[in-house]
Design a protein around this motif. Structure first.
Motif, PDB file in Angstrom:
ATOM      1  N   GLU A   1     -38.814 -20.105  47.522  1.00 33.21           N
ATOM      2  CA  GLU A   1     -37.889 -20.620  48.543  1.00 33.21           C
ATOM      3  C   GLU A   1     -36.589 -19.809  48.544  1.00 33.21           C
ATOM      4  N   VAL A   2     -36.079 -19.566  47.322  1.00 35.53           N
ATOM      5  CA  VAL A   2     -34.837 -18.802  47.166  1.00 35.53           C
ATOM      6  C   VAL A   2     -34.983 -17.441  47.817  1.00 35.53           C
ATOM      7  N   PHE A   3     -36.184 -16.871  47.674  1.00 39.51           N
ATOM      8  CA  PHE A   3     -36.425 -15.533  48.206  1.00 39.51           C
ATOM      9  C   PHE A   3     -36.605 -15.550  49.720  1.00 39.51           C
ATOM     10  N   SER A   4     -37.368 -16.536  50.223  1.00 38.68           N
ATOM     11  CA  SER A   4     -37.764 -16.451  51.629  1.00 38.68           C
ATOM     12  C   SER A   4     -36.788 -17.111  52.590  1.00 38.68           C
ATOM     13  N   SER A   5     -36.033 -18.101  52.128  1.00 41.43           N
ATOM     14  CA  SER A   5     -35.188 -18.804  53.102  1.00 41.43           C
ATOM     15  C   SER A   5     -34.113 -17.910  53.726  1.00 41.43           C
ATOM     16  N   PRO A   6     -33.477 -16.987  52.965  1.00 39.98           N
ATOM     17  CA  PRO A   6     -32.476 -16.155  53.642  1.00 39.98           C
ATOM     18  C   PRO A   6     -33.092 -15.200  54.662  1.00 39.98           C
ATOM     19  N   ILE A   7     -34.397 -14.932  54.559  1.00 39.54           N
ATOM     20  CA  ILE A   7     -34.999 -14.013  55.531  1.00 39.54           C
ATOM     21  C   ILE A   7     -35.161 -14.709  56.869  1.00 39.54           C
ATOM     22  N   SER A   8     -35.427 -16.019  56.837  1.00 39.23           N
ATOM     23  CA  SER A   8     -35.627 -16.687  58.119  1.00 39.23           C
ATOM     24  C   SER A   8     -34.618 -17.807  58.389  1.00 39.23           C
ATOM     25  N   MET A   9     -34.859 -18.967  57.769  1.00 37.41           N
ATOM     26  CA  MET A   9     -34.098 -20.154  58.139  1.00 37.41           C
ATOM     27  C   MET A   9     -32.624 -20.096  57.763  1.00 37.41           C
ATOM     28  N   ASN A  10     -32.300 -19.381  56.683  1.00 34.91           N
ATOM     29  CA  ASN A  10     -30.913 -19.366  56.225  1.00 34.91           C
ATOM     30  C   ASN A  10     -30.388 -17.942  56.230  1.00 34.91           C
ATOM     31  N   ASN A  11     -30.721 -17.233  57.314  1.00 30.77           N
ATOM     32  CA  ASN A  11     -30.370 -15.823  57.394  1.00 30.77           C
ATOM     33  C   ASN A  11     -28.860 -15.609  57.279  1.00 30.77           C
ATOM     34  N   PRO A  12     -28.447 -14.654  56.417  1.00 33.40           N
ATOM     35  CA  PRO A  12     -27.007 -14.471  56.226  1.00 33.40           C
ATOM     36  C   PRO A  12     -26.282 -14.058  57.502  1.00 33.40           C
ATOM     37  N   VAL A  13     -26.950 -13.284  58.366  1.00 28.81           N
ATOM     38  CA  VAL A  13     -26.248 -12.810  59.562  1.00 28.81           C
ATOM     39  C   VAL A  13     -26.265 -13.862  60.660  1.00 28.81           C
ATOM     40  N   THR A  14     -27.457 -14.389  60.971  1.00 25.13           N
ATOM     41  CA  THR A  14     -27.520 -15.250  62.152  1.00 25.13           C
ATOM     42  C   THR A  14     -27.137 -16.697  61.874  1.00 25.13           C
ATOM     43  N   VAL A  15     -27.292 -17.148  60.634  1.00 22.31           N
ATOM     44  CA  VAL A  15     -26.957 -18.546  60.364  1.00 22.31           C
ATOM     45  C   VAL A  15     -25.594 -18.670  59.681  1.00 22.31           C
ATOM     46  N   GLN A  16     -25.381 -17.831  58.656  1.00 29.25           N
ATOM     47  CA  GLN A  16     -24.092 -17.908  57.971  1.00 29.25           C
ATOM     48  C   GLN A  16     -23.049 -17.011  58.628  1.00 29.25           C
ATOM     49  N   VAL A  17     -23.512 -16.142  59.556  1.00 34.62           N
ATOM     50  CA  VAL A  17     -22.632 -15.199  60.257  1.00 34.62           C
ATOM     51  C   VAL A  17     -21.750 -14.416  59.280  1.00 34.62           C
ATOM     52  N   LEU A  18     -22.407 -13.786  58.307  1.00 35.28           N
ATOM     53  CA  LEU A  18     -21.724 -12.896  57.367  1.00 35.28           C
ATOM     54  C   LEU A  18     -22.151 -11.460  57.671  1.00 35.28           C
ATOM     55  N   GLY A  19     -21.319 -10.524  57.273  1.00 32.66           N
ATOM     56  CA  GLY A  19     -21.701  -9.122  57.380  1.00 32.66           C
ATOM     57  C   GLY A  19     -21.776  -8.598  58.796  1.00 32.66           C
ATOM     58  N   ILE A  20     -21.093  -9.274  59.722  1.00 30.52           N
ATOM     59  CA  ILE A  20     -21.136  -8.862  61.119  1.00 30.52           C
ATOM     60  C   ILE A  20     -20.483  -7.491  61.327  1.00 30.52           C
ATOM     61  N   CYS A  21     -19.397  -7.242  60.579  1.00 29.59           N
ATOM     62  CA  CYS A  21     -18.639  -6.000  60.799  1.00 29.59           C
ATOM     63  C   CYS A  21     -19.536  -4.773  60.621  1.00 29.59           C
ATOM     64  N   SER A  22     -20.326  -4.762  59.535  1.00 26.14           N
ATOM     65  CA  SER A  22     -21.159  -3.587  59.325  1.00 26.14           C
ATOM     66  C   SER A  22     -22.340  -3.590  60.289  1.00 26.14           C
ATOM     67  N   ALA A  23     -22.733  -4.770  60.751  1.00 29.66           N
ATOM     68  CA  ALA A  23     -23.821  -4.824  61.726  1.00 29.66           C
ATOM     69  C   ALA A  23     -23.400  -4.148  63.025  1.00 29.66           C
ATOM     70  N   LEU A  24     -22.110  -4.154  63.312  1.00 31.88           N
ATOM     71  CA  LEU A  24     -21.637  -3.452  64.502  1.00 31.88           C
ATOM     72  C   LEU A  24     -21.639  -1.951  64.275  1.00 31.88           C
ATOM     73  N   ALA A  25     -21.221  -1.556  63.075  1.00 33.74           N
ATOM     74  CA  ALA A  25     -20.921  -0.150  62.833  1.00 33.74           C
ATOM     75  C   ALA A  25     -22.162   0.719  62.728  1.00 33.74           C
ATOM     76  N   VAL A  26     -23.234   0.209  62.144  1.00 38.50           N
ATOM     77  CA  VAL A  26     -24.332   1.111  61.799  1.00 38.50           C
ATOM     78  C   VAL A  26     -25.570   0.945  62.675  1.00 38.50           C
ATOM     79  N   THR A  27     -25.474   0.134  63.749  1.00 42.46           N
ATOM     80  CA  THR A  27     -26.709  -0.170  64.464  1.00 42.46           C
ATOM     81  C   THR A  27     -26.883   0.599  65.765  1.00 42.46           C
ATOM     82  N   ALA A  28     -26.069   1.641  65.999  1.00 45.44           N
ATOM     83  CA  ALA A  28     -26.274   2.414  67.224  1.00 45.44           C
ATOM     84  C   ALA A  28     -27.573   3.200  67.146  1.00 45.44           C
TER      85      ALA A  28
END
Lengths: 210, 275
Positions: free
Chosen positions: A11-38
């Motif tokens: 559970e610890v391993f799989s939940s952040p990949i889907s249900m508790n995703n750090p980017v889409t659910v916790q909205v963390l790490g957005i800044c780098s998601a902007l910078a490197v995704t072109a």
């Protein structure tokens, strides 16, 4: 051995990949998601490096967690992350120079990635090394997943390529199709992330706020 | 150790016996509020050290910093030689890229194609000295600042080519490149550009063949002036010397333009000296 892969650990391993995703659910790490995704390629490399660093800093902090003085714990975490990132970049420079050239600024960006600090503070400080390792890998992959999805759309629609291979054929351009330059601008990453969040929330009733 | 000791967490009353009393005689707290006190040599359940004390915190910080510093210094010094070798190899690879040759092993190919690495005097344009391979420099920005203007004399299939290093600033950080010229010291044979941290998809496009190949066949000088330039996308008026910039990467494109102008200016005497 079976304990290592108990239901809780999976559970610890799989939940952040889907249900508790750090980017889409916790909205963390957005800044780098902007910078490197072109482009897709740096997004993949960044995702993998964050995965590795999160996992190992989680382990180190988890091992130290009982000795860390409460008042300076954030600084201790930061030092561990910064030291690890520096070591990784030094090793890359020595043994995988091409990769290190490609990563260039992104390595530095990893230190300030809020996902790392978030996981160290929320998970590694109160769990054992093995769980923390799984949590790190899971969160890193969850982050990488979103990065790759965003980069996929941005590179395809913005440059007409994927991993620098031309996908949209020349005949389309001859007929008047144009690359959407807006896609290459950082704000579009936010809009794509927002669309992913929208999609995920509409599918999962649990995530909807009342 | 016949009897165990139990302490009431609410009022601190200590009870001796086999198990906690049902009710605390002082404050009436239930048995669940009692906790066992472990005595003797066995490690107590509570932390042995007060991790919140100032002394501990300061000591911890000092030790951590020293350990990490030593560790990083060790990693850095033990990998330094390999890293420098990689940087040298990479620089050679970049020089060769400007010549458009296929690179298998940068060090060996460099020996094959590059005849010599010379320094020129910007005032006269004459060769002043030859740089040995052991002294191969990697940072041509510093070299130019120190008054050392390098030219790599190369030989591709019998034809002489000159490669000139250029350095400048883009939007976020340094940009640099190598301009290869034909034997006439006037026509561009090929270029190579790279950057430290330009925006992917925009300014970073200067590192793509699409941008670099556009320089092929352009003329460098117009009289004594450096004419080779990068202009706003779609506004090329002189196809002989101008190259389209990158739309969306204006500042980086301007950086390349300024870099070519400032760096090649030092070489005008060398380039006009056609003996």
């Amino acid at each position: 051995m079976s304990q290592l892969f108990s239901k809780k650990n999976r559970e610890v391993f799989s939940s952040p990949i889907s249900m508790n995703n750090p980017v889409t659910v916790q909205v963390l790490g957005i800044c780098s998601a902007l910078a490197v995704t072109a482009k897709l390629e740096p997004a993949i490399v960044m995702g993998l490096s964050v995965t590795v660093i999160t996992a190992f800093s989680n382990v180190v902090i988890s091992l130290l967690r009982k000795t860390v003085p409460n008042r300076i714990r954030i600084i201790v975490q930061l030092v561990v992350v910064a030291a690890l990132v520096t070591i990784v970049s030094e090793i890359l420079k020595a043994f995988a120079y091409d990769v290190s050239v490609q990563l260039s600024v992104y390595v530095g960006l990893i230190i300030t990635n809020c996902i790392l600090m978030g996981r160290l503070e929320a998970f590694a400080m109160s769990n054992g090394p093995w769980e923390s390792f799984l949590d790190g890998i899971g969160n890193g992959l969850g982050y990488a997943k979103i990065l790759v999805i965003v980069a996929f759309f941005r590179e395809l629609l913005g440059s007409g390529t994927l991993l620098n291979f031309r996908i949209i054929p020349q005949s389309f351009y001859d007929m008047g199709y144009m690359n959407n330059g807006l896609m290459l601008m950082p704000p579009m990453a936010l809009i794509i992330v927002a669309c992913i969040i929208w999609f995920q929330r509409s599918r999962n009733k649990d995530l909807q706020e009342k | 150790m016949a009897t165990k000791k139990f302490k009431c967490k609410v009022c601190g009353y200590v009870h001796e016996g086999d198990k906690a009393p049902e009710k605390c005689p002082i404050c009436q707290a239930p048995a669940s509020e009692f906790e066992e006190i472990v005595e003797g040599g066995a490690a107590p359940k509570k932390k042995g050290m007060d991790t919140n004390s100032n002394t501990y915190t300061i000591l911890y910080a000092v030790i951590m910093v020293v350990v990490v510093a030593f560790f990083l210094a060790f990693v850095n010094s033990s990998l330094k030689a390999t890293q420098d070798e990689n940087v040298r190899k990479d620089t050679k690879k970049q020089i060769l890229s400007s010549l458009g040759v296929e690179i298998k092993d940068a060090t060996a190919d460099y020996k094959t194609y590059v005849v010599k690495d010379i320094l020129i005097d910007p005032a006269t344009g004459m060769e002043t000295s030859v740089v040995e391979d052991a002294a191969f420099a990697t940072n041509y920005d510093n070299e130019a600042k120190a008054g050392k203007y390098h030219v790599f004399v190369c030989n591709i299939d019998g034809a002489t080519k000159y490669v000139i290093p250029v350095n400048g600033a883009g939007l976020w950080g340094a940009i640099w490149g190598y301009v290869a010229l034909n034997e006439d010291k006037q026509t561009v044979f090929g270029t190579y550009f790279s950057h430290a941290s330009e925006t992917p998809g925009l300014g970073a496009e200067i590192a793509t063949p699409l941008f670099q190949d556009a320089f092929m066949g352009k003329q460098v000088l117009n009289g004594e002036e450096v004419a080779l330039s990068v202009v706003k996308f779609g506004t090329v008026s002189d196809a002989n010397t101008q190259v389209d910039g990158i739309s969306g990467g204006t500042i980086t494109s301007n950086g390349v333009d300024a870099m070519l102008k400032t760096c090649l200016k030092n070489y005008t005497k060398f380039l006009t000296n056609k003996e």
